[in-house]
Design a protein around this motif. Structure first.
Motif, PDB file in Angstrom:
ATOM      1  N   TYR A  72      48.231   5.778 -12.086  1.00 16.73           N
ATOM      2  CA  TYR A  72      47.085   6.666 -12.237  1.00 16.73           C
ATOM      3  C   TYR A  72      47.534   8.127 -12.257  1.00 16.73           C
ATOM      4  O   TYR A  72      47.080   8.909 -13.090  1.00 16.73           O
ATOM      5  CB  TYR A  72      46.080   6.430 -11.116  1.00 16.73           C
ATOM      6  CG  TYR A  72      44.924   7.405 -11.142  1.00 16.73           C
ATOM      7  CD1 TYR A  72      43.894   7.253 -12.061  1.00 16.73           C
ATOM      8  CD2 TYR A  72      44.876   8.482 -10.262  1.00 16.73           C
ATOM      9  CE1 TYR A  72      42.837   8.152 -12.103  1.00 16.73           C
ATOM     10  CE2 TYR A  72      43.831   9.382 -10.302  1.00 16.73           C
ATOM     11  CZ  TYR A  72      42.820   9.206 -11.220  1.00 16.73           C
ATOM     12  OH  TYR A  72      41.778  10.108 -11.259  1.00 16.73           O
ATOM     13  N   LEU A  73      48.406   8.493 -11.340  1.00 17.81           N
ATOM     14  CA  LEU A  73      48.885   9.871 -11.287  1.00 17.81           C
ATOM     15  C   LEU A  73      49.642  10.253 -12.554  1.00 17.81           C
ATOM     16  O   LEU A  73      49.463  11.359 -13.087  1.00 17.81           O
ATOM     17  CB  LEU A  73      49.768  10.075 -10.055  1.00 17.81           C
ATOM     18  CG  LEU A  73      49.068   9.984  -8.702  1.00 17.81           C
ATOM     19  CD1 LEU A  73      50.086  10.059  -7.575  1.00 17.81           C
ATOM     20  CD2 LEU A  73      48.014  11.062  -8.563  1.00 17.81           C
ATOM     21  N   VAL A  74      50.474   9.350 -13.045  1.00 17.28           N
ATOM     22  CA  VAL A  74      51.239   9.633 -14.263  1.00 17.28           C
ATOM     23  C   VAL A  74      50.299   9.773 -15.455  1.00 17.28           C
ATOM     24  O   VAL A  74      50.414  10.721 -16.245  1.00 17.28           O
ATOM     25  CB  VAL A  74      52.297   8.539 -14.501  1.00 17.28           C
ATOM     26  CG1 VAL A  74      52.899   8.644 -15.894  1.00 17.28           C
ATOM     27  CG2 VAL A  74      53.379   8.610 -13.444  1.00 17.28           C
ATOM     28  N   LEU A  75      49.377   8.827 -15.607  1.00 17.34           N
ATOM     29  CA  LEU A  75      48.442   8.899 -16.743  1.00 17.34           C
ATOM     30  C   LEU A  75      47.542  10.131 -16.653  1.00 17.34           C
ATOM     31  O   LEU A  75      47.238  10.754 -17.667  1.00 17.34           O
ATOM     32  CB  LEU A  75      47.595   7.631 -16.813  1.00 17.34           C
ATOM     33  CG  LEU A  75      48.310   6.396 -17.327  1.00 17.34           C
ATOM     34  CD1 LEU A  75      47.395   5.187 -17.256  1.00 17.34           C
ATOM     35  CD2 LEU A  75      48.794   6.608 -18.750  1.00 17.34           C
ATOM     36  N   VAL A  78      49.596  13.005 -17.843  1.00 22.02           N
ATOM     37  CA  VAL A  78      49.776  12.935 -19.300  1.00 22.02           C
ATOM     38  C   VAL A  78      48.501  13.421 -20.015  1.00 22.02           C
ATOM     39  O   VAL A  78      48.575  14.181 -20.979  1.00 22.02           O
ATOM     40  CB  VAL A  78      50.145  11.504 -19.734  1.00 22.02           C
ATOM     41  CG1 VAL A  78      50.040  11.335 -21.243  1.00 22.02           C
ATOM     42  CG2 VAL A  78      51.545  11.150 -19.250  1.00 22.02           C
ATOM     43  N   PHE A  79      47.348  12.972 -19.521  1.00 20.53           N
ATOM     44  CA  PHE A  79      46.093  13.398 -20.141  1.00 20.53           C
ATOM     45  C   PHE A  79      45.848  14.898 -19.964  1.00 20.53           C
ATOM     46  O   PHE A  79      45.291  15.553 -20.835  1.00 20.53           O
ATOM     47  CB  PHE A  79      44.906  12.602 -19.587  1.00 20.53           C
ATOM     48  CG  PHE A  79      44.878  11.174 -20.051  1.00 20.53           C
ATOM     49  CD1 PHE A  79      45.331  10.816 -21.311  1.00 20.53           C
ATOM     50  CD2 PHE A  79      44.386  10.181 -19.230  1.00 20.53           C
ATOM     51  CE1 PHE A  79      45.288   9.499 -21.752  1.00 20.53           C
ATOM     52  CE2 PHE A  79      44.347   8.864 -19.645  1.00 20.53           C
ATOM     53  CZ  PHE A  79      44.808   8.512 -20.911  1.00 20.53           C
ATOM     54  N   GLU A  80      46.287  15.461 -18.840  1.00 27.48           N
ATOM     55  CA  GLU A  80      46.181  16.910 -18.620  1.00 27.48           C
ATOM     56  C   GLU A  80      47.041  17.667 -19.624  1.00 27.48           C
ATOM     57  O   GLU A  80      46.631  18.690 -20.162  1.00 27.48           O
ATOM     58  CB  GLU A  80      46.631  17.279 -17.204  1.00 27.48           C
ATOM     59  CG  GLU A  80      45.584  17.144 -16.144  1.00 27.48           C
ATOM     60  CD  GLU A  80      46.117  17.593 -14.787  1.00 27.48           C
ATOM     61  OE1 GLU A  80      47.066  18.400 -14.738  1.00 27.48           O
ATOM     62  OE2 GLU A  80      45.569  17.121 -13.791  1.00 27.48           O
TER      63      GLU A  80
END
Length: 83
Positions: A72-75, A78-80
């Motif tokens: 969740y943190l990685v995705l 990435v979305f940011e």
């Protein structure tokens, strides 16, 4: 997104399950020891077995939750970056 990750990681949970537990009976025994008070296990002569089974179940749960949180943190990062 977390529900999607929980669903998507089912194969990973199965692999981790086989790493921590031999079969469903081993898993059920870990559940039983987790909910059995330590003093009861001590009088049954299963204290250390209880402690190890409880630790195995806790590590399994922590790893499953940790994988989802890390993804969740990685995705999210990435979305940011993409937005």
């Amino acid at each position: 997104m977390i529900l999607f990750l929980l669903f998507l990681n089912i194969p990973v949970y199965k692999v981790l399950f086989r790493v921590f537990f031999v079969d469903n009976d081993d898993y059920n025994e870990s559940i039983r020891h987790t909910f059995t008070p330590n003093i009861v296990s001590l009088f049954r002569g299963e204290y250390w077995k209880d402690r190890m089974n409880t630790a195995r179940l806790q590590f399994f749960i922590i790893l499953c939750v940790g994988i989802v949180v890390l993804e969740y943190l990685v995705l999210n990062k990435v979305f940011e970056i993409l937005a």
